[in-house]
Write a protein that holds these residues in place. Structure first.
Motif, mmCIF file in Angstrom:
data_model
loop_
_atom_site.group_PDB
_atom_site.id
_atom_site.type_symbol
_atom_site.label_atom_id
_atom_site.label_comp_id
_atom_site.label_asym_id
_atom_site.label_seq_id
_atom_site.Cartn_x
_atom_site.Cartn_y
_atom_site.Cartn_z
ATOM 1 N N TYR A 64 70.337 -33.810 55.284
ATOM 2 C CA TYR A 64 71.489 -34.368 54.578
ATOM 3 C C TYR A 64 71.913 -35.688 55.202
ATOM 4 C CZ TYR A 64 72.591 -30.053 51.966
ATOM 5 O OH TYR A 64 72.571 -28.989 51.108
ATOM 6 N N VAL A 65 72.401 -36.597 54.344
ATOM 7 C CA VAL A 65 73.079 -37.818 54.779
ATOM 8 C C VAL A 65 74.345 -37.941 53.932
ATOM 9 C CG1 VAL A 65 70.924 -38.976 55.436
ATOM 10 C CG2 VAL A 65 71.867 -39.326 53.137
ATOM 11 N N PRO A 66 75.335 -38.720 54.385
ATOM 12 C CA PRO A 66 76.557 -38.859 53.590
ATOM 13 C C PRO A 66 76.272 -39.491 52.221
ATOM 14 C CG PRO A 66 76.915 -39.615 55.827
ATOM 15 C CD PRO A 66 75.446 -39.411 55.684
ATOM 16 N N GLU A 67 76.908 -38.955 51.199
ATOM 17 C CA GLU A 67 76.777 -39.508 49.853
ATOM 18 C C GLU A 67 77.518 -40.843 49.760
ATOM 19 O OE1 GLU A 67 77.887 -38.153 45.244
ATOM 20 O OE2 GLU A 67 78.531 -36.942 46.968
ATOM 21 N N GLY A 68 77.012 -41.744 48.948
ATOM 22 C CA GLY A 68 77.706 -42.986 48.658
ATOM 23 C C GLY A 68 77.395 -44.140 49.584
ATOM 24 N N LEU A 69 76.445 -43.987 50.510
ATOM 25 C CA LEU A 69 76.095 -45.070 51.423
ATOM 26 C C LEU A 69 74.879 -45.858 50.945
ATOM 27 C CD1 LEU A 69 76.586 -43.425 54.951
ATOM 28 C CD2 LEU A 69 78.207 -44.770 53.601
ATOM 29 N N GLY A 70 74.349 -45.491 49.800
ATOM 30 C CA GLY A 70 73.193 -46.211 49.260
ATOM 31 C C GLY A 70 71.928 -46.009 50.067
ATOM 32 N N ILE A 71 71.798 -44.858 50.693
ATOM 33 C CA ILE A 71 70.657 -44.588 51.566
ATOM 34 C C ILE A 71 69.457 -44.116 50.753
ATOM 35 C CG2 ILE A 71 69.797 -42.994 53.352
ATOM 36 C CD1 ILE A 71 72.541 -43.097 54.636
ATOM 37 N N SER A 72 68.278 -44.571 51.151
ATOM 38 C CA SER A 72 67.025 -44.013 50.662
ATOM 39 C C SER A 72 66.097 -43.825 51.847
ATOM 40 C CB SER A 72 66.383 -44.918 49.596
ATOM 41 O OG SER A 72 66.078 -46.193 50.139
ATOM 42 N N ILE A 73 64.997 -43.154 51.623
ATOM 43 C CA ILE A 73 64.045 -42.836 52.689
ATOM 44 C C ILE A 73 62.689 -43.434 52.329
ATOM 45 C CG2 ILE A 73 62.876 -40.984 53.955
ATOM 46 C CD1 ILE A 73 65.887 -41.174 54.483
ATOM 47 N N GLY A 74 62.063 -44.108 53.289
ATOM 48 C CA GLY A 74 60.759 -44.709 52.996
ATOM 49 C C GLY A 74 60.202 -45.464 54.182
ATOM 50 N N ASN A 75 59.316 -46.420 53.893
ATOM 51 C CA ASN A 75 58.647 -47.218 54.932
ATOM 52 C C ASN A 75 57.994 -46.321 55.984
ATOM 53 O OD1 ASN A 75 59.583 -49.561 53.666
ATOM 54 N ND2 ASN A 75 61.440 -49.612 54.906
ATOM 55 N N PHE A 76 57.254 -45.317 55.522
ATOM 56 C CA PHE A 76 56.597 -44.398 56.437
ATOM 57 C C PHE A 76 55.557 -45.139 57.267
ATOM 58 C CE2 PHE A 76 58.318 -41.547 53.267
ATOM 59 C CZ PHE A 76 58.723 -40.459 54.017
ATOM 60 N N GLN A 77 55.438 -44.706 58.520
ATOM 61 C CA GLN A 77 54.415 -45.236 59.413
ATOM 62 C C GLN A 77 53.660 -44.077 60.043
ATOM 63 O OE1 GLN A 77 55.806 -48.115 62.254
ATOM 64 N NE2 GLN A 77 56.797 -49.386 60.710
ATOM 65 N N ALA A 78 52.430 -44.350 60.481
ATOM 66 C CA ALA A 78 51.632 -43.312 61.119
ATOM 67 C C ALA A 78 52.317 -42.832 62.387
ATOM 68 C CB ALA A 78 50.234 -43.835 61.424
ATOM 69 N N ALA A 79 52.329 -41.512 62.585
ATOM 70 C CA ALA A 79 52.920 -40.922 63.776
ATOM 71 C C ALA A 79 51.803 -40.477 64.709
ATOM 72 C CB ALA A 79 53.799 -39.743 63.377
ATOM 73 N N ASN A 80 52.180 -39.956 65.895
ATOM 74 C CA ASN A 80 51.127 -39.561 66.826
ATOM 75 C C ASN A 80 50.435 -38.261 66.432
ATOM 76 O OD1 ASN A 80 52.878 -37.517 67.648
ATOM 77 N ND2 ASN A 80 53.471 -38.530 69.544
ATOM 78 N N SER A 81 50.861 -37.654 65.320
ATOM 79 C CA SER A 81 50.129 -36.523 64.766
ATOM 80 C C SER A 81 48.813 -36.968 64.145
ATOM 81 C CB SER A 81 50.963 -35.822 63.687
ATOM 82 O OG SER A 81 51.259 -36.733 62.631
ATOM 83 N N GLY A 82 48.695 -38.272 63.874
ATOM 84 C CA GLY A 82 47.501 -38.788 63.226
ATOM 85 C C GLY A 82 47.570 -38.770 61.713
ATOM 86 N N ILE A 83 48.585 -38.096 61.163
ATOM 87 C CA ILE A 83 48.726 -38.049 59.704
ATOM 88 C C ILE A 83 49.113 -39.437 59.209
ATOM 89 C CG2 ILE A 83 50.014 -37.034 57.791
ATOM 90 C CD1 ILE A 83 50.422 -34.562 59.552
ATOM 91 N N PRO A 84 48.356 -40.016 58.292
ATOM 92 C CA PRO A 84 48.625 -41.397 57.867
ATOM 93 C C PRO A 84 49.912 -41.519 57.067
ATOM 94 C CG PRO A 84 46.864 -40.442 56.541
ATOM 95 C CD PRO A 84 47.159 -39.448 57.626
ATOM 96 N N ALA A 85 50.499 -42.703 57.124
ATOM 97 C CA ALA A 85 51.748 -42.958 56.405
ATOM 98 C C ALA A 85 51.590 -42.785 54.904
ATOM 99 C CB ALA A 85 52.239 -44.368 56.726
ATOM 100 N N SER A 86 50.398 -43.071 54.391
ATOM 101 C CA SER A 86 50.168 -43.022 52.942
ATOM 102 C C SER A 86 50.273 -41.622 52.364
ATOM 103 C CB SER A 86 48.786 -43.596 52.621
ATOM 104 O OG SER A 86 47.769 -42.848 53.282
ATOM 105 N N GLU A 87 50.247 -40.594 53.220
ATOM 106 C CA GLU A 87 50.311 -39.210 52.725
ATOM 107 C C GLU A 87 51.732 -38.663 52.688
ATOM 108 O OE1 GLU A 87 47.559 -36.674 54.729
ATOM 109 O OE2 GLU A 87 45.803 -37.834 54.111
ATOM 110 N N TRP A 88 52.725 -39.497 53.058
ATOM 111 C CA TRP A 88 54.111 -39.041 53.060
ATOM 112 C C TRP A 88 54.905 -39.682 51.923
ATOM 113 C CZ3 TRP A 88 56.108 -35.198 55.974
ATOM 114 C CH2 TRP A 88 55.392 -34.803 57.116
ATOM 115 N N ILE A 89 55.777 -38.900 51.334
ATOM 116 C CA ILE A 89 56.714 -39.406 50.332
ATOM 117 C C ILE A 89 58.111 -38.893 50.683
ATOM 118 C CG2 ILE A 89 55.027 -39.578 48.477
ATOM 119 C CD1 ILE A 89 56.139 -36.950 47.350
ATOM 120 N N GLY A 90 59.138 -39.614 50.247
ATOM 121 C CA GLY A 90 60.506 -39.179 50.461
ATOM 122 C C GLY A 90 61.325 -39.377 49.201
ATOM 123 N N TYR A 91 62.185 -38.425 48.890
ATOM 124 C CA TYR A 91 62.982 -38.538 47.665
ATOM 125 C C TYR A 91 64.274 -37.743 47.808
ATOM 126 C CZ TYR A 91 61.044 -33.912 46.675
ATOM 127 O OH TYR A 91 60.695 -32.582 46.758
#
Length: 269
Positions: A64-91
């Protein structure tokens, strides 16, 4: 005898549940993404068991994040798990009670990515931006519980599907109650300006073992706070502070002098 038997079975089930192999989720603030100027976060998974070569499948986390702050989630980057950024989505899954629920999901590609489970050793599953202009200065980002009614109704539960034995299972266990949220107000604290005739140096930054403090004025004590505002270290040694016991991330170093406080943001590697 029957009562004793029931008690034994209950105790055995409790032990089995406590010993279940699982990962704990937590959030970590990585700093400001220099490419986007957004707050950058990491989803961390910490196992309570040991197992090699886990083939990762679909993964997900809700917060959760506060409503009304115009927040979105994105700009994924590769983590040390090795899972590539291209396989993540946020909504966004919608709003409830003044809070907006977000989910990040890993949609596996054709390549397998393996992780090792080492008891107590955290893994970065995903790195992402909390996108807002300007960066939020109030409220909190907090991992949402799977039994939260709105999480259930929107099918936004946390899960971590991995195969260690040839069979894919959900290894998500719970959230780390000590690291399941980050206070935006803490992140927005500006460093206090120090006049030119007053000398203050805090180094190295980032640091891994010791932070040295050099000041041209008497320092009474120093303290370190995490991004949730919790005091994690305090010292009357005003020349250096040992930080090797702290987890990697951003912290606030507060320097107390003459009934005033000077704050510096420091990164622990």
């Amino acid at each position: 005898m029957k009562k004793q038997y029931i008690t034994f079975v209950f105790t055995l089930l409790t032990i089995m549940l406590q010993a279940q192999d699982a990962y704990q989720y937590s959030l970590s603030f990585l700093g400001v993404n220099t490419a986007t100027d957004n707050y950058q976060m990491a989803l961390i998974a910490t196992p309570n068991f040991d197992a090699p070569n886990g083939n990762t499948a679909d993964l997900g986390a809700a917060f959760y994040v506060p409503e009304g702050l115009g927040i979105s989630i994105g700009n994924f980057q590769a983590a040390n798990s090795g899972i590539p950024a291209s396989e993540w989505i946020g909504y966004s899954s919608g709003t409830s009670g003044g809070q907006e629920l977000f989910q990040i999901l890993r949609v596996p590609g054709v390549t397998n990515y393996f992780i090792d489970a080492e008891n107590g050793v955290p893994i970065q599953l995903a790195v992402f931006d909390v996108i807002a202009v300007p960066n939020p200065t109030t409220g909190t980002i907090i991992l949402a519980a799977n039994d939260d009614p709105f999480v259930v109704s929107t099918f936004s539960e946390n899960f971590l599907n991995v195969s260690f034995t040839g069979t894919t299972s959900n290894y998500f266990g719970a959230h780390d109650p000590a690291a399941n949220s980050i206070n935006f107000e803490t992140l927005s604290v500006d460093e206090i300006w120090v006049p030119d005739n007053v000398k203050l140096s805090v180094y190295p930054n980032p640091a891994s073992n010791v932070i040295h403090i050099s000041a041209s004025f008497p320092v009474e004590k120093v303290a370190v706070y995490d991004v949730m505002g919790k005091l994690v270290l305090s010292s009357t040694d005003t020349k250096q502070i040992q930080v090797h016991t702290l987890n990697a991330g951003m912290y606030l170093l507060k320097i107390y002098a003459n009934q005033q406080t000077i704050t510096r943001k420091v990164i622990i590697e």
